[in-house]
Design an enzyme around this catalytic site. Sequence first.
Site, PDB file in Angstrom:
ATOM      1  N   SER A   6      -8.000-180.496 -30.467  1.00  0.00           N
ATOM      2  CA  SER A   6      -8.339-179.558 -31.543  1.00  0.00           C
ATOM      3  C   SER A   6      -7.309-178.449 -31.626  1.00  0.00           C
ATOM      4  CB  SER A   6      -9.727-178.949 -31.326  1.00  0.00           C
ATOM      5  OG  SER A   6      -9.894-177.881 -32.244  1.00  0.00           O
ATOM      6  N   HIS A  31      -7.150-183.282 -34.019  1.00  0.00           N
ATOM      7  CA  HIS A  31      -8.392-182.839 -34.674  1.00  0.00           C
ATOM      8  C   HIS A  31      -8.117-181.508 -35.376  1.00  0.00           C
ATOM      9  CE1 HIS A  31     -12.905-182.593 -34.767  1.00  0.00           C
ATOM     10  NE2 HIS A  31     -12.689-181.291 -34.697  1.00  0.00           N
ATOM     11  N   ASP A  33      -9.672-178.499 -37.559  1.00  0.00           N
ATOM     12  CA  ASP A  33     -10.913-177.830 -37.932  1.00  0.00           C
ATOM     13  C   ASP A  33     -10.701-176.919 -39.130  1.00  0.00           C
ATOM     14  OD1 ASP A  33     -12.858-178.667 -35.922  1.00  0.00           O
ATOM     15  OD2 ASP A  33     -11.539-177.672 -34.484  1.00  0.00           O
ATOM     16  N   MET A  35     -12.317-174.418 -41.769  1.00  0.00           N
ATOM     17  CA  MET A  35     -13.512-173.566 -41.931  1.00  0.00           C
ATOM     18  C   MET A  35     -13.337-172.645 -43.129  1.00  0.00           C
ATOM     19  SD  MET A  35     -13.891-172.417 -37.988  1.00  0.00           S
ATOM     20  CE  MET A  35     -13.909-173.635 -36.655  1.00  0.00           C
ATOM     21  N   MET A  66     -15.568-178.100 -42.066  1.00  0.00           N
ATOM     22  CA  MET A  66     -16.752-177.248 -41.938  1.00  0.00           C
ATOM     23  C   MET A  66     -16.766-176.337 -43.158  1.00  0.00           C
ATOM     24  SD  MET A  66     -16.390-176.589 -37.877  1.00  0.00           S
ATOM     25  CE  MET A  66     -14.707-177.165 -37.913  1.00  0.00           C
ATOM     26  N   PHE A 141     -16.433-171.798 -33.980  1.00  0.00           N
ATOM     27  CA  PHE A 141     -15.517-171.182 -33.018  1.00  0.00           C
ATOM     28  C   PHE A 141     -15.176-172.138 -31.867  1.00  0.00           C
ATOM     29  CE2 PHE A 141     -18.084-168.008 -35.073  1.00  0.00           C
ATOM     30  CZ  PHE A 141     -17.136-167.085 -35.497  1.00  0.00           C
ATOM     31  N   ASP A 174     -17.973-182.989 -30.031  1.00  0.00           N
ATOM     32  CA  ASP A 174     -17.070-181.909 -30.434  1.00  0.00           C
ATOM     33  C   ASP A 174     -17.616-180.566 -29.981  1.00  0.00           C
ATOM     34  OD1 ASP A 174     -15.092-180.363 -31.577  1.00  0.00           O
ATOM     35  OD2 ASP A 174     -15.741-180.690 -33.647  1.00  0.00           O
ATOM     36  N   GLY A 175     -16.900-179.954 -29.029  1.00  0.00           N
ATOM     37  CA  GLY A 175     -17.228-178.606 -28.593  1.00  0.00           C
ATOM     38  C   GLY A 175     -17.560-178.501 -27.124  1.00  0.00           C
ATOM     39  N   SER A 197      -9.856-175.450 -26.584  1.00  0.00           N
ATOM     40  CA  SER A 197      -9.422-174.369 -25.692  1.00  0.00           C
ATOM     41  C   SER A 197      -9.100-174.873 -24.280  1.00  0.00           C
ATOM     42  CB  SER A 197     -10.478-173.271 -25.647  1.00  0.00           C
ATOM     43  OG  SER A 197     -11.750-173.819 -25.392  1.00  0.00           O
TER      44      SER A 197
END
Length: 214
Positions: A6, A31, A33, A35, A66, A141, A174-175, A197
């Site tokens: 990500s 990936h 993201d 937003m 998203m 986030f 995911d996450g 992260s």
Amino acid sequence: MKISASILGCDFSKMGQEVKKVEDSKVDIIHLDVMDGHFVPNISFGSAVIKSLREYTNLPFEVHLMISDPRKYLKDFVNAGADTIVFHMEIEDDILEIIREIKKYGKKVGLAVNPETDIEKIFPYVEYLDLVIIMTVHPGFGGQSFMKDQIYKVRKLKDKIMEINKKGLEIEFDGGVNLDTIKFAKEVDVDICVSGSFLFNSKNTSQTVKLLKS
Ligand code: DX5
Ligand code: ZN
């Protein structure tokens, strides 16, 4: 297990090099993201940024939208070089029509489910999908903790996949994936894990990818 990096977790001032770095570290997918500050309480980047990253790697681009109105921007993400377009189950629009539109562009299509959404909600669409993203954090986030209470959704979804004899559908977490939490993904045999992260904060990304995969 495939690892999808990500980009949200990278240093935005040198995104191109960051993409190259994770490609060299043998991740399988990039990936992205997106937003809109409306569907989620944060704004990230859009199709122009994705397009500019396309020249840095040949890895597949998985675009995680998203956003409240994905239909309006599908063409932009196709032109930006998306290989898979994922949108959210929770939007207020005709899900099947959007799936069809993405397929018309010749792209793979995914649906994402938020933690508070029942997995059964996506069952009517499973036969048309290439990917299901089970959110293991509240979207918006990077750097949040993995929600173990989402794991059960994988078994329910796999039962459905068996029932309709669907082939080739991949399931992704995911996450909050790190070396501790990836064991839960292994236990239920998830196909892809996103790492943001944890991957980008690690000193040796090649080593981290190797460890995540093993
Ligand atoms: C969350 C995003 C995730 C996130 C993952 O809204 O969809 O893809 O970037 O980041 P980490 O791995 O830091 O949880
Ligand atoms: Zn994501």
